[in-house]
Enzyme design. Structure first.
Site, PDB file in Angstrom:
ATOM      1  N   ASP A  87       0.809  -1.230   0.000  1.00 38.25           N
ATOM      2  CA  ASP A  87       0.000   0.000   0.000  1.00 38.25           C
ATOM      3  C   ASP A  87       0.833   1.266   0.000  1.00 38.25           C
ATOM      4  O   ASP A  87       0.417   2.294  -0.520  1.00 38.25           O
ATOM      5  CB  ASP A  87      -0.942   0.023   1.216  1.00 38.25           C
ATOM      6  CG  ASP A  87      -0.183   0.178   2.524  1.00 38.25           C
ATOM      7  OD1 ASP A  87       0.756  -0.604   2.767  1.00 38.25           O
ATOM      8  OD2 ASP A  87      -0.515   1.104   3.288  1.00 38.25           O
ATOM      9  N   ASP A  90       5.584   0.343   3.476  1.00 41.26           N
ATOM     10  CA  ASP A  90       5.785  -0.894   4.240  1.00 41.26           C
ATOM     11  C   ASP A  90       5.531  -2.076   3.312  1.00 41.26           C
ATOM     12  O   ASP A  90       5.380  -1.894   2.109  1.00 41.26           O
ATOM     13  CB  ASP A  90       4.810  -0.915   5.428  1.00 41.26           C
ATOM     14  CG  ASP A  90       3.391  -0.758   4.949  1.00 41.26           C
ATOM     15  OD1 ASP A  90       2.743  -1.776   4.688  1.00 41.26           O
ATOM     16  OD2 ASP A  90       2.932   0.399   4.771  1.00 41.26           O
ATOM     17  N   TYR A 238      -6.138   0.695   8.603  1.00 43.35           N
ATOM     18  CA  TYR A 238      -7.191   1.101   7.664  1.00 43.35           C
ATOM     19  C   TYR A 238      -8.540   0.761   8.264  1.00 43.35           C
ATOM     20  O   TYR A 238      -9.324   0.003   7.717  1.00 43.35           O
ATOM     21  CB  TYR A 238      -6.987   0.448   6.296  1.00 43.35           C
ATOM     22  CG  TYR A 238      -5.768   1.015   5.593  1.00 43.35           C
ATOM     23  CD1 TYR A 238      -5.828   2.266   4.976  1.00 43.35           C
ATOM     24  CD2 TYR A 238      -4.565   0.332   5.583  1.00 43.35           C
ATOM     25  CE1 TYR A 238      -4.713   2.810   4.363  1.00 43.35           C
ATOM     26  CE2 TYR A 238      -3.443   0.873   4.967  1.00 43.35           C
ATOM     27  CZ  TYR A 238      -3.527   2.105   4.352  1.00 43.35           C
ATOM     28  OH  TYR A 238      -2.421   2.653   3.746  1.00 43.35           O
ATOM     29  N   GLU A 488       5.724   9.686   3.281  1.00 46.21           N
ATOM     30  CA  GLU A 488       5.381   8.353   2.764  1.00 46.21           C
ATOM     31  C   GLU A 488       4.468   8.467   1.540  1.00 46.21           C
ATOM     32  O   GLU A 488       3.486   9.208   1.564  1.00 46.21           O
ATOM     33  CB  GLU A 488       4.687   7.529   3.858  1.00 46.21           C
ATOM     34  CG  GLU A 488       4.488   6.072   3.468  1.00 46.21           C
ATOM     35  CD  GLU A 488       4.033   5.197   4.640  1.00 46.21           C
ATOM     36  OE1 GLU A 488       3.577   5.739   5.664  1.00 46.21           O
ATOM     37  OE2 GLU A 488       4.147   3.958   4.512  1.00 46.21           O
TER      38      GLU A 488
END
Ligand SMILES: *[C@@H]1O[C@H](CO)[C@@H](O)[C@H](O)[C@H]1NC(C)=O
Length: 510
Positions: A87, A90, A238, A488
C-alpha cells in the site's frame, strides 16, 4: 447492451468535442500558461505502481531495482496470494486501500484513458496487476482474503520486501466474520476494471464482471464491518470509520455502470435513504458533503459517478438527488464558496490534518474534473449560495492542486519523486531507502535496516512517480524519513492523480 455501450461511447466522444471547444474559449479568456510537463508526470505517476508490486515481477518490469518478493503469500493456508501491491512504504498488502486504489486507477482510465496516448497501455497494466491479485483473493465463494502480512511486526522492521521474514499472516472475511466495506470495495474495483478491459480484452473483462457480481452479493448478504471482524489487524491502519453502507452503494453504482442492470439501480435507490441522501443528510452516520473522498468515505464519489453516468445517457432526471449532492460537494471545496469546509494552506494546497494529505488533494481534484465534465455536458454551473461556480473554475481549482504538487508552491519543490529538479530525497519507503538487491545481495534482517532508516543520506533507489504525503499546514516540508505523515507515498495518492494528469496532459496539447 452492446448498443447502449456504443451509444455511450458516441456520446462520450461528442461530449469531448464539446469539452474541447469550451476549453479553447476558456483558455482564450484566462490565458493559460503551461508550466508543467504533464505528460512526463503522467508517465511517472503510473511507473510508481511498478515500485509497489509484490510477487513475481515480469520480464517487462521497468522499475528494475525492485525484485521478486513475497512469492509464498497464502501458501500457509493453501491459497495462492502471490502478487498485488504494497500500500505504501511498508510491506503489508492491505486489501481495503488496495481495492480502493484499483477502483480509482480504473476510473482514471475509464474517464481519461483516451487522453493517455501510449501511457494507456501502462495504466492498463497497473490496473491488471491489482485485478489479477483481487481475482486470487476472491477465488473461493463467500470468502475474501483481505490482507497479507502481520502489520505490527511488519512496521517494526525496516526491511526490503525482497528479504522480509516477518509473518505473512492472511486475514479473511467470510459469512461469520463479515467485512462489507472491503468486500464491496473489491466488487467496485472489479466492476470498474471490467470497463477498462471491455474493448481491449473482453474475456478478462467478463471474468472481472462476473466476479464483481458474486463479491457484491457476498458483501450485501453478510453485512458487517471488517473493523469489527478483524480488529487490531486492520485498525488503526485502515479502520473503517464511515461505515460500510457507502461502499455497498458505491459498488452497486459501479455494477450498474458496468452491467446496465436495473437491479443495481434499484439497489441504489432503495438503499440510499439510509445514508440520508433525500432527507437532508439526517442520517447520523452520514457526515455530509464535507469535502471528503478517500479509501474510507465514498459519498462524494458516488454522487459524481452517478451524475456522470446518467448525464452521459441524457437522463438528467435520474441523476438527482446525486447531481445536487455533487454540487454541494463542490461547494464544500471551492475556496470562494460560502459553504466551503476544507482548508487551504497559505500556498494554496487543500489541507486536512491526519497525515498523507496529498490523498485529499489528488482525489478531490479528480472529482472536480469529472464534475466539470458533467456541468459542461449539461451546460450548467454550480450555485454555492450567491456565488456562481463555472466548470472552468473547477478545472482551475484542480489545476492549482496538480501544479502545487508538481512544484508551483512556496518551496518550489515537486512532491513527486523524480519529477523536476527538486523533490523529496528521504521518503518513508523501505524498498527505496535500503540498498537495492543488485547493490547489496546479502540479506538484511528486521533491525539490520535501522541504520539506513536513520541515515541522513538520500534514498539510494528512486521510486519514480511516487507522490508523498506532502507539506504541513503552512507549506513546510522537512524531508524526513521519520515523518511518515509527510514523507510516505501511497497507492491511493497516485491512483486519482493518474486521471488528473491525463486530463491536463491532453489540455496542454491544445
Ligand atoms: C511546517 O514545517 C516547517 C518546516 O519544517 C516548520 O518550520 C513549521 O513550523 C511547520 N508548521 C506547522 C504548522 O507544523
Amino acid at each position: 447492451m452492446t448498443k447502449d455501450w456504443e451509444k455511450k461511447m458516441n456520446f462520450r466522444m461528442k461530449s469531448w468535442s464539446l469539452v474541447l471547444s469550451t476549453f479553447i474559449i476558456w483558455e482564450a479568456i484566462v490565458g493559460v500558461e503551461s508550466q508543467h510537463d504533464y505528460a512526463d508526470a503522467l508517465s511517472k505517476s503510473i511507473l510508481f505502481f511498478e515500485g509497489q508490486r509484490s510477487g513475481k515481477l515480469p520480464s517487462n518490469q521497468r522499475m528494475n531495482w525492485r525484485k521478486d518478493s513475497a512469492l509464498d503469500d497464502g501458501h500457509q493456508i493453501g491459497v495462492d496470494l502471490e502478487g498485488g501491491y504494497y500500500d505504501a512504504g511498508d510491506n503489508v498488502k492491505f486489501g481495503f486501500p488496495m481495492a480502493f486504489s484499483t477502483t480509482l486507477l480504473a476510473w482514471s482510465v475509464v474517464e481519461y484513458g483516451a487522453l493517455m496516448g501510449s501511457e494507456l497501455q501502462h495504466a492498463e497494466e497497473a490496473v491488471r496487476w491489482a485485478t489479477d491479485y483481487l481475482l486470487k483473493a476472491t477465488s473461493n465463494r463467500d470468502v475474501i482474503y483481505v490482507q497479507v502480512g502481520e502489520p505490527y511486526e511488519d512496521h517494526n522492521c525496516w526491511q526490503r520486501p525482497e528479504d522480509m521474514n516477518t509473518p505473512r499472516t492472511v486475514y479473511v472475511v467470510d459469512k461469520d466474520h463479515p467485512g462489507s466495506e472491503v468486500a464491496a470495495e473489491t466488487a467496485a474495483a472489479l466492476a470498474a476494471a471490467s470497463l477498462v478491459f471491455r474493448l481491449s480484452d473482453p474475456t478478462y473483462s467478463s471474468t472481472l464482471l462476473n466476479r464483481a457480481t458474486e463479491v457484491f452479493d457476498f458483501a450485501d448478504r453478510y453485512q458487517g464491518s471488517y473493523s469489527q471482524s478483524l480488529g487490531s489487524a486492520v485498525c488503526p491502519f485502515y479502520c473503517d470509520f464511515s461505515g460500510y453502507k457507502d461502499e455497498l452503494l458505491w459498488a452497486a453504482a459501479w455494477l450498474h455502470k458496468a452491467t446496465n442492470m436495473q437491479s443495481y439501480w434499484n439497489y441504489v435507490m432503495s438503499n440510499m435513504n439510509t445514508l440520508g441522501w433525500t432527507q437532508g443528510y439526517t442520517d447520523p452516520n452520514y457526515v455530509g458533503p464535507n469535502g471528503e473522498f478517500g479509501w474510507d468515505n465514498k459519498h462524494a464519489g458516488i454522487d459524481i459517478l452517478i451524475s456522470n453516468e446518467f448525464l452521459n445517457l441524457h437522463d438528467a432526471e435520474n441523476a438527482d438527488p446525486f447531481y445536487s449532492c455533487a454540487d454541494e460537494f463542490v461547494c464544500s471545496v471551492v475556496p470562494e464558496s460560502p459553504s466551503k469546509c476544507v482548508e487551504y494552506s497559505p500556498g494554496g494546497l487543500i489541507f486536512k490534518p491526519g497525515g498523507s494529505n496529498m490523498q485529499h488533494s489528488t482525489a478531490i481534484s479528480f472529482l472536480l474534473l469529472v464534475h466539470a465534465g458533467n456541468l459542461i455536458r449539461t451546460n450548467k454551473v454550480v450555485h454555492c449560495g450567491n456565488i456562481e461556480v463555472s466548470p472552468s473554475r473547477l478545472i482551475q481549482v484542480a489545476k492549482s492542486q496538480v501544479d502545487y504538487i508538481l512544484g508551483s508552491n512556496p518551496l518550489g519543490m515537486s512532491y513527486m519523486v523524480g519529477y523536476g529538479n527538486k523533490f523529496p530525497q528521504k521518503i518513508h519507503h523501505r524498498a527505496s531507502s535500503l540498498p537495492s538487491m543488485d547493490n547489496h545481495p546479502d540479506h538484511i534482517d528486521c533491525k539490520g535496516g535501522t541504520p539506513y532508516f536513520q541515515s541522513q543520506d538520500p534514498n539510494p533507489n528512486l521510486l519514480i512517480g511516487a507522490v508523498v504525503g506532502g507539506p504541513n499546514a503552512t507549506d513546510g516540508y522537512p524531508d524526513s524519513r521519520d515523518l511518515f505523515q509527510q514523507s510516505e507515498p501511497t497507492t491511493y495518492i497516485n491512483a486519482p492523480f493518474v486521471g488528473a494528469l491525463a486530463f491536463f496532459k491532453f489540455h496542454n496539447f491544445l
